[in-house]
Scaffold this motif. Structure first.
Motif, PDB file in Angstrom:
ATOM      1  N   LYS A 159      -1.491   5.817   5.246  1.00 17.70           N
ATOM      2  CA  LYS A 159      -0.461   5.146   4.440  1.00 17.70           C
ATOM      3  C   LYS A 159       0.824   5.969   4.400  1.00 17.70           C
ATOM      4  O   LYS A 159       1.930   5.434   4.556  1.00 17.70           O
ATOM      5  CB  LYS A 159      -0.985   4.901   3.018  1.00 17.70           C
ATOM      6  CG  LYS A 159      -1.998   3.770   2.923  1.00 17.70           C
ATOM      7  CD  LYS A 159      -2.733   3.751   1.593  1.00 17.70           C
ATOM      8  CE  LYS A 159      -1.814   3.518   0.430  1.00 17.70           C
ATOM      9  NZ  LYS A 159      -2.553   3.461  -0.858  1.00 17.70           N
ATOM     10  N   LYS A 160       0.674   7.275   4.225  1.00 19.74           N
ATOM     11  CA  LYS A 160       1.836   8.159   4.172  1.00 19.74           C
ATOM     12  C   LYS A 160       2.575   8.176   5.502  1.00 19.74           C
ATOM     13  O   LYS A 160       3.808   8.024   5.543  1.00 19.74           O
ATOM     14  CB  LYS A 160       1.377   9.574   3.794  1.00 19.74           C
ATOM     15  CG  LYS A 160       2.489  10.614   3.787  1.00 19.74           C
ATOM     16  CD  LYS A 160       1.929  12.009   3.560  1.00 19.74           C
ATOM     17  CE  LYS A 160       3.003  13.081   3.731  1.00 19.74           C
ATOM     18  NZ  LYS A 160       2.441  14.449   3.621  1.00 19.74           N
ATOM     19  N   ASP A 204      -5.073  -2.171   1.437  1.00 21.29           N
ATOM     20  CA  ASP A 204      -4.571  -2.401   0.075  1.00 21.29           C
ATOM     21  C   ASP A 204      -4.012  -3.806  -0.112  1.00 21.29           C
ATOM     22  O   ASP A 204      -3.109  -4.032  -0.936  1.00 21.29           O
ATOM     23  CB  ASP A 204      -3.487  -1.364  -0.286  1.00 21.29           C
ATOM     24  CG  ASP A 204      -4.078   0.020  -0.511  1.00 21.29           C
ATOM     25  OD1 ASP A 204      -5.314   0.109  -0.676  1.00 21.29           O
ATOM     26  OD2 ASP A 204      -3.316   1.001  -0.519  1.00 21.29           O
ATOM     27  N   ALA A 260     -11.446   7.858   2.418  1.00 20.01           N
ATOM     28  CA  ALA A 260     -10.371   7.818   1.410  1.00 20.01           C
ATOM     29  C   ALA A 260      -9.241   8.782   1.785  1.00 20.01           C
ATOM     30  O   ALA A 260      -8.052   8.448   1.645  1.00 20.01           O
ATOM     31  CB  ALA A 260     -10.934   8.166   0.038  1.00 20.01           C
ATOM     32  N   THR A 261      -9.612   9.964   2.276  1.00 18.80           N
ATOM     33  CA  THR A 261      -8.597  10.936   2.714  1.00 18.80           C
ATOM     34  C   THR A 261      -7.820  10.391   3.902  1.00 18.80           C
ATOM     35  O   THR A 261      -6.585  10.484   3.956  1.00 18.80           O
ATOM     36  CB  THR A 261      -9.262  12.269   3.101  1.00 18.80           C
ATOM     37  OG1 THR A 261     -10.030  12.757   1.995  1.00 18.80           O
ATOM     38  CG2 THR A 261      -8.219  13.305   3.490  1.00 18.80           C
ATOM     39  N   LYS A 313      -7.364   7.286   4.701  1.00 25.38           N
ATOM     40  CA  LYS A 313      -6.538   6.165   4.235  1.00 25.38           C
ATOM     41  C   LYS A 313      -5.208   6.656   3.660  1.00 25.38           C
ATOM     42  O   LYS A 313      -4.148   6.110   3.979  1.00 25.38           O
ATOM     43  CB  LYS A 313      -7.302   5.364   3.179  1.00 25.38           C
ATOM     44  CG  LYS A 313      -6.579   4.118   2.674  1.00 25.38           C
ATOM     45  CD  LYS A 313      -7.463   3.373   1.686  1.00 25.38           C
ATOM     46  CE  LYS A 313      -6.802   2.104   1.184  1.00 25.38           C
ATOM     47  NZ  LYS A 313      -7.682   1.359   0.258  1.00 25.38           N
ATOM     48  N   GLU A 314      -5.262   7.690   2.834  1.00 28.16           N
ATOM     49  CA  GLU A 314      -4.037   8.220   2.233  1.00 28.16           C
ATOM     50  C   GLU A 314      -3.105   8.791   3.292  1.00 28.16           C
ATOM     51  O   GLU A 314      -1.883   8.622   3.218  1.00 28.16           O
ATOM     52  CB  GLU A 314      -4.386   9.285   1.191  1.00 28.16           C
ATOM     53  CG  GLU A 314      -5.054   8.740  -0.065  1.00 28.16           C
ATOM     54  CD  GLU A 314      -4.284   7.595  -0.693  1.00 28.16           C
ATOM     55  OE1 GLU A 314      -3.063   7.755  -0.926  1.00 28.16           O
ATOM     56  OE2 GLU A 314      -4.877   6.526  -0.933  1.00 28.16           O
TER      57      GLU A 314
END
Length: 318
Positions: free
Chosen positions: A288-289, A105, A281-282, A284-285
């Motif tokens: 990040k969390k 990001d 994408a999953t 990545k989230e």
């Protein structure tokens, strides 16, 4: 041409029928909306039923699917920028172990390390089928120490059938290299997240799998030995690999139930190989969390929690 596993074939047959139905409707100007909707619903139900009732061996097969995303595939979707770093500064550059700094990001710099397989025969030979030599593990540790120096978190993406078992690897200290990695990863001052994205076999996986969070993609396996090798030892034949897979309890659900991992990352229906962008994408989230949570913890506390977590594995109270 798309590679199909045996249990995927009934679904593929219905999907081919759906394509043919739409093609005929277009050519003959016939309204088949209701039939298409019915068949689409049937395909979805079959997919849900099939992939919610997979055997352990079928999960192993999915983890090895030739179209499944590899380390570089995930890095490509996770990072806007990625700079690969080569060599262990001792012997050479192991192509089975890759790593470097990537930006998520545009603001979060992360050290990514992982095993890389190949898509075709030439690539597989170049990458040694994702089986690192000692210099691969020494390169990984060098990159971890570099990340620690610059206070950057580490993400390890694990996908290997095992460390390379060749004589030359043993001569150069394969066991020592893996053992050193395991020891030193306990003491890293930066957040470490390890994710099994495919196969997680033996010390080859464990050499980069000591972290604050150990996660598994839904259709992966993690075990001290592969089902085939287990079968060949116990039954003197590879023909009992399905029974071996059941006995080893090597799936993500098994690992979570035994408190050997911290969580499971869901995959798109049908597996990550069907929708790699969605799988990335999953991931990545989740990264990040978890990185946000771990970064807020004091390094000394993080190290202590890491040691306690692994120290409690296999603990028995009578």
């Amino acid at each position: 041409m798309k590679t199909l596993l045996e249990f995927e074939k009934p679904i593929a047959e219905l999907e081919d029928k759906l394509i043919e139905m739409r093609k005929l409707a277009l050519e003959n100007n016939v309204d088949v909306t209701a039939a298409v909707a019915s068949l689409t619903e049937k395909i979805l139900e079959l997919k849900k039923d099939t992939f919610s009732n997979l055997t352990r061996w079928q999960r192993v097969q999915l983890s090895r699917h030739p179209d499944r995303p590899y380390t570089f595939d995930y890095i490509e979707h996770l990072c806007e920028e990625f700079i690969e770093i080569h060599g262990d500064r001792n012997v050479g550059d192991d192509k089975a172990m890759v790593g470097g700094f990537g930006t998520i990001d545009g603001e979060m710099s992360v050290m990514f390390i992982g095993q890389q397989k190949g898509r075709n025969t030439k690539e597989r030979q170049y990458r040694n089928f994702g089986m690192p030599n000692p210099e691969g593990y020494r390169k990984a540790l060098r990159l971890m120490k570099m990340a620690e120096k610059f206070n950057k978190p580490i993400v390890c993406l694990i996908d290997t059938p095992g460390a390379f078992p060749g004589l030359e690897a043993e001569e150069r200290g394969q066991g020592e290299a893996i053992a050193r990695n395991i020891r030193d990863m306990f003491m890293l001052k930066v957040p470490v997240i390890c994710v099994i994205i495919g196969e997680g076999a033996s010390g080859g996986a464990l050499g980069i799998a000591v972290g604050d969070r150990v996660l598994m993609m839904e259709n992966t396996w993690y075990s001290v030995i592969s089902p085939e090798s287990c079968s060949s030892i116990l039954w003197r034949s590879w023909n009992y690999k399905e029974q071996a897979a059941e006995a080893l309890k090597l799936t993500a659900n098994d690992m979570l139930a035994n408190k050997l991992i911290d969580g499971i990352i869901p995959e798109p229906l049908g597996g990550a190989h069907l929708h790699p962008e969605e799988a990335a994408a999953t991931l990545k989230e989740v990264l990040k969390k978890e990185l946000a949570i771990l970064s807020a913890i004091d390094p000394a506390t993080r190290i202590s929690q890491r040691i306690d977590k692994f120290g409690a594995m296999g603990e028995v109270i009578e």
